[in-house]
Each structure stands twice: as structure tokens, then as C-alpha cells.
Scaffold this active site. Structure first.
Site, PDB file in Angstrom:
ATOM      1  N   CYS A 122      22.713 -14.892  28.336  1.00 26.33           N
ATOM      2  CA  CYS A 122      22.568 -14.105  29.569  1.00 26.33           C
ATOM      3  C   CYS A 122      21.141 -14.161  30.109  1.00 26.33           C
ATOM      4  O   CYS A 122      20.677 -15.213  30.525  1.00 26.33           O
ATOM      5  CB  CYS A 122      23.045 -12.676  29.339  1.00 26.33           C
ATOM      6  SG  CYS A 122      23.360 -11.801  30.890  1.00 26.33           S
ATOM      7  N   HIS A 169      28.503 -13.695  27.688  1.00 32.69           N
ATOM      8  CA  HIS A 169      28.208 -12.987  26.439  1.00 32.69           C
ATOM      9  C   HIS A 169      29.231 -13.378  25.368  1.00 32.69           C
ATOM     10  O   HIS A 169      30.300 -12.767  25.316  1.00 32.69           O
ATOM     11  CB  HIS A 169      28.275 -11.479  26.671  1.00 32.69           C
ATOM     12  CG  HIS A 169      27.144 -10.960  27.495  1.00 32.69           C
ATOM     13  ND1 HIS A 169      25.957 -10.566  26.950  1.00 32.69           N
ATOM     14  CD2 HIS A 169      27.017 -10.800  28.831  1.00 32.69           C
ATOM     15  CE1 HIS A 169      25.140 -10.171  27.904  1.00 32.69           C
ATOM     16  NE2 HIS A 169      25.751 -10.306  29.066  1.00 32.69           N
ATOM     17  N   GLU A 213      29.193 -12.609  22.362  1.00 36.37           N
ATOM     18  CA  GLU A 213      29.378 -11.454  21.466  1.00 36.37           C
ATOM     19  C   GLU A 213      30.352 -10.435  22.035  1.00 36.37           C
ATOM     20  O   GLU A 213      30.807  -9.542  21.324  1.00 36.37           O
ATOM     21  CB  GLU A 213      28.021 -10.805  21.160  1.00 36.37           C
ATOM     22  CG  GLU A 213      27.436  -9.895  22.242  1.00 36.37           C
ATOM     23  CD  GLU A 213      26.761 -10.628  23.400  1.00 36.37           C
ATOM     24  OE1 GLU A 213      26.895 -11.868  23.502  1.00 36.37           O
ATOM     25  OE2 GLU A 213      26.116  -9.952  24.221  1.00 36.37           O
TER      26      GLU A 213
END
Lengths: 259, 207
Positions: free
Chosen positions: B79, B185, B187
Site C-alpha cells: 500500500c 493489502h 494481509e
């Protein structure tokens, strides 16, 4: 192409997922951690957890529960209810949440939105609102008035004006939770959702009234919502997220298909 | 061991928890020496490029980051981390960035009131070349994005994957050699995101 998000909403009371109609007659539906894992494996695009009794009981949010969710859920999730200070909010993000949601607190103190945006980042700040239809069009020209405290208090504030102001103050996303539609499973509040989603530059999440896949198709295609909340229709097992997405896909609504 | 660089650009818990979920040890650090010695680096971040650059300077992390990349250690930007490794960002009237990847960072432009900025949600990531980080992931899979700016590498050979938003096809994964960087992202991208991070944890930094 960006897909439309389907977001199961888990209202939490005493560590159980609960669901009522217009915040009343709640029944317990299951364990929040188990339901969160099952939704995230089943294709939910995001989750939202509201600690619905934290405010009324004047206690902080159940942060241990948020930590447990953070360990097992690796899709974005928002947390709301009982958040009063920036420290509380930071702790929720630090426990693994992606977003914090405020509602009544922002109505009482709109400047908190700007402070949250500055300290936590706009993209982490969700403004929830509970509008109700009203005839008082002098004070509420959109025809919708903001309520707070679980629909108990009318504020005299116009819903559309509040949405625009919140976006200007730094809210990164707005959840429009219709008091009239909440828990009815008769479909989303399309008029106000469309009014807001076409008037603010930030994503708008429609909430309240989802009862079948057609309701989601309508709120995406007719009211231009960026995301939609589901609760009863999936909590009870009547529909799976995958079934809803299949119908949305067939109707031409872009949805996430791999998970 | 994964070293996650903390430069006061947002909360990093979710990144650490994602690595824990795939059984990979991860540490969060602000210490330049720890970063310079790291075997595998994740450079995440959300927020504004300007304050990110200020924090990197203040924490004396810039040389450490450049050193660890030059040593060939696997490096993953996420990001804002992906944006600040470029030359320059047009955010806040212009911000000089790290200059590790040649190219600038631009803001989405749209006349369409229904096209919201930031882009927030799941979008398709189309791989433009094979890469060890893509193992067991189908091209076109959706990943979770939250951003108003996107990287525009000057050298197209840096573009590993592309995504379309606001009428723009942008580089959603950049990379060369031991460096890779995602605008999305991983994650927060569910099972497929965890697969991507698993691939990173096993990657030797070659492609």
C-alpha cells in the site's frame, strides 16, 4: 473492476451474536468467533461487529473479543459500540480491526470525526447513521431524520445533510442503517441510500432490510450502494454468501468470486 | 523471521497476525540496524506520503531500507509502502519519495460521481508475467484495496500485475529482482492473500 461488497453484521450481546427487529426482541444466534470464521471462509467480503450493549451499560468495548477475531479473520472488519475515546479506537485497530465505527458519539460531538481521521486515518473511520422517515420536512428536507441511542432519540438532524457533513469532516465510509427497514427483511431503504450514495464522494454501505438476494441486487443497481449489510438472512442459514453472490453475478452485479 | 518496518504509518497488527496465521514468525521494528540486518522485509503503511517520508527521515530508516534491498533480501512493499519506494508522489502538492522504483504516484481522476475515491474494496489483479509470488494463485483473483493514489512505474518491466479502477489500468504489483510491492493489502485479502504472503515467506528473492 471493483466488486460490490457483502458485509455480514454481527450484533454482539454478552459475547453472543444476537438479532432483533428494530433493536428489540433479540434472540441469540451463536458464537461470534465461530460465525466470523465461517463467514470469512464462506466468501464474506468484510465483517462488522457491534457491541450493542456497551453504550447502554457504559462500559468499554469487549477488546479481548476483538483480539480473538483479529487472530482468525484475515479480511477487513469494522468494530463499533461503546467507543468513546481515541484511545479506545486505537486499541480496536491495534487488536487487528481495519475500521472503527461511530454513530451516536459523532452526532453528539461531530468534531470527533475529524480527530479520528487525523489520528487513525480516514480510511479507518466509518460513520454509522440510523435515519428514520419523517414528515418534518422543514428541519429534514430529505425526508429522513437522524436518530441515536439505538433509535431511541430523535435528533432533528437531516440525514442527507449529516452524511455530507460527515464525509467533509473526514469519514471514510458511511453506513446508512434504515430504522424503518431494520430487521424487517422486506428490502433496503432505496430512496435515502440512493440520495446519499449519489451525493457523497466516499463509499456508502446500505444496511437494514436484507431478506433475499433480490434486495441486494436492487440496492446495488437502483440505489448505487458500494456495499450492503446482511444479517438475519444469512445468520439463520437461509442463504449462504455464495448463493447470494451467484444471484448477484447472474444479474450482472460485480462480486468477488474467489476466496 | 519476517521484519515488518514500523515508521508510524498506520497500525501493523494485521500484517503481523497474517504471518502468525501462516506459521511464520514476524517482528515489528523501528530500529534501522534491525532493518538493515533483516533476512526478509515487509514495508507496509497507510496514510499520507508526506508524513511517511518525514517519519522515515526522523527514524533514520532510509539508508537501512536501501541497504537491505541492495543486499538482495526479499522485500515486500504494501500500500503506502509501495508508493513511497517510487520517485515522487503528487500527493499534497508533490512529495519527494525514496526513488527505489523509477516512476511517480498519481491520484485517481474521475468525473463519475458514482466512482468513489478512495477505491475501497476487492478488485481483480491480473498478472502480466509469471512470478514465484503468484504460486497457487489464479490471475484475476480479487484482493482488498484502499487507496486514492496509485504507482505509475516509468519502466514497464516493473509492472508484475495490473488492476483497473476509475478508468485507469494501474500497476497493482510492482517488482524487480528481490523487490516486490503490492498496492493492495494481502494481509486483508483472506485465504488468497495469505497464500501470497506464504509465497513471500518462501521466496528467495529471485525471479
Amino acid at each position: 473492476m471493483l466488486t460490490k461488497r457483502i458485509i455480514p453484521c454481527l450484533d454482539i450481546r454478552n459475547r453472543k451474536v444476537t438479532k432483533g427487529v428494530r433493536f428489540q426482541n433479540n434472540i441469540d444466534l451463536g458464537d461470534p468467533i465461530e460465525m466470523a470464521v465461517s463467514y470469512s471462509k464462506g466468501g464474506a467480503d468484510e465483517l462488522v461487529f457491534y457491541d450493542i450493549t456497551a453504550s447502554a451499560e457504559r462500559r468499554p468495548i469487549d477488546i479481548d473479543m476483538v483480539r480473538e477475531i483479529g487472530k482468525v479473520v484475515h479480511i477487513p472488519f469494522a468494530v463499533g459500540g461503546g467507543l468513546r475515546t481515541l484511545d479506545d479506537m486505537y486499541n480496536v485497530l491495534d487488536a487487528g480491526a481495519e475500521k472503527v465505527s461511530v454513530n451516536s458519539l459523532a452526532v453528539e460531538d461531530p468534531d470527533i470525526i475529524g480527530e479520528m481521521a487525523r489520528v487513525l486515518g480516514c480510511q479507518n473511520v466509518v460513520l454509522g447513521m440510523d435515519p428514520v422517515r419523517t414528515d418534518a420536512i422543514t428541519s429534514c428536507p430529505s425526508g429522513y431524520e437522524i436518530t441515536t441511542r439505538g433509535f431511541r432519540t430523535r435528533t432533528g438532524m437531516d440525514a442527507l445533510e449529516w452524511a455530507k457533513r460527515a464525509a467533509d469532516l473526514g469519514a471514510g465510509e458511511i453506513v446508512v442503517n434504515s430504522v424503518d427497514a431494520d430487521g424487517t427483511q422486506d428490502g433496503f431503504e432505496l430512496t435515502l441510500t440512493k440520495l446519499i450514495s449519489t451525493s457523497v464522494g466516499v463509499p456508502v454501505v446500505a444496511s437494514g432490510g436484507a431478506g433475499n438476494p433480490q434486495h441486494l441486487i436492487d440496492v446495488f443497481q437502483l440505489a448505487h450502494a458500494d456495499a450492503a449489510i446482511v444479517a438475519s438472512m444469512t445468520h439463520t442459514g437461509r442463504y449462504t454468501i455464495a448463493q447470494i453472490k451467484e444471484e448477484l453475478d447472474a444479474a450482472g452485479v460485480p462480486v468477488r468470486k474467489t476466496w | 523471521m519476517i521484519t515488518i518496518v514500523d515508521y508510524k504509518a498506520g497500525n501493523l497488527t494485521s500484517v503481523r497476525l497474517a504471518f502468525e496465521a501462516i506459521g511464520v514468525e514476524a517482528q515489528i521494528t523501528r530500529d534501522p540496524e534491525v532493518v538493515a540486518d533483516a533476512k526478509r522485509v515487509v514495508f507496509p503503511g497507510v496514510g499520507a506520503a508526506k508524513s511517511a517520508m518525514e517519519h522515515l527521515r526522523e527514524l533514520e530508516l532510509i539508508e537501512a531500507l536501501k541497504l537491505v534491498i541492495s543486499l538482495g533480501r526479499p522485500f515486500l512493499g504494501i500500500c503506502l509502502g509501495t508508493q513511497v519506494i517510487c520517485d515522487w508522489s503528487e500527493e499534497d502538492g508533490g512529495v519527494e519519495c525514496l526513488g527505489i522504483v523509477p516512476g511517480n504516484v498519481r491520484r485517481f481522476q474521475t468525473e463519475d460521481p458514482l466512482c468513489k475515491i478512495p477505491q475501497m474494496g476487492w478488485n481483480h489483479v491480473e498478472f502480466v508475467m509469471p512470478h514465484p509470488l503468484f504460486r497457487d494463485i489464479k490471475s484475476g483473483s480479487e484482493f482488498y484495496f484502499v487507496h486514492s493514489y496509485y504507482p505509475a512505474p516509468a519502466d514497464p518491466s516493473y509492472t508484475l500485475a495490473e488492476t483497473e479502477y476509475a478508468g485507469t489500468r494501474f500497476a497493482s504489483i510492482l517488482g524487480k529482482g528481490n523487490l516486490a510491492a503490492t498496492q493492495f493489502h494481502p494481509e486483508r485479502s483472506g485465504r488468497i492473500g495469505l497464500q501470497f504472503l506464504t509465497n513471500f515467506a518462501r521466496w528467495e528473492g529471485l525471479c
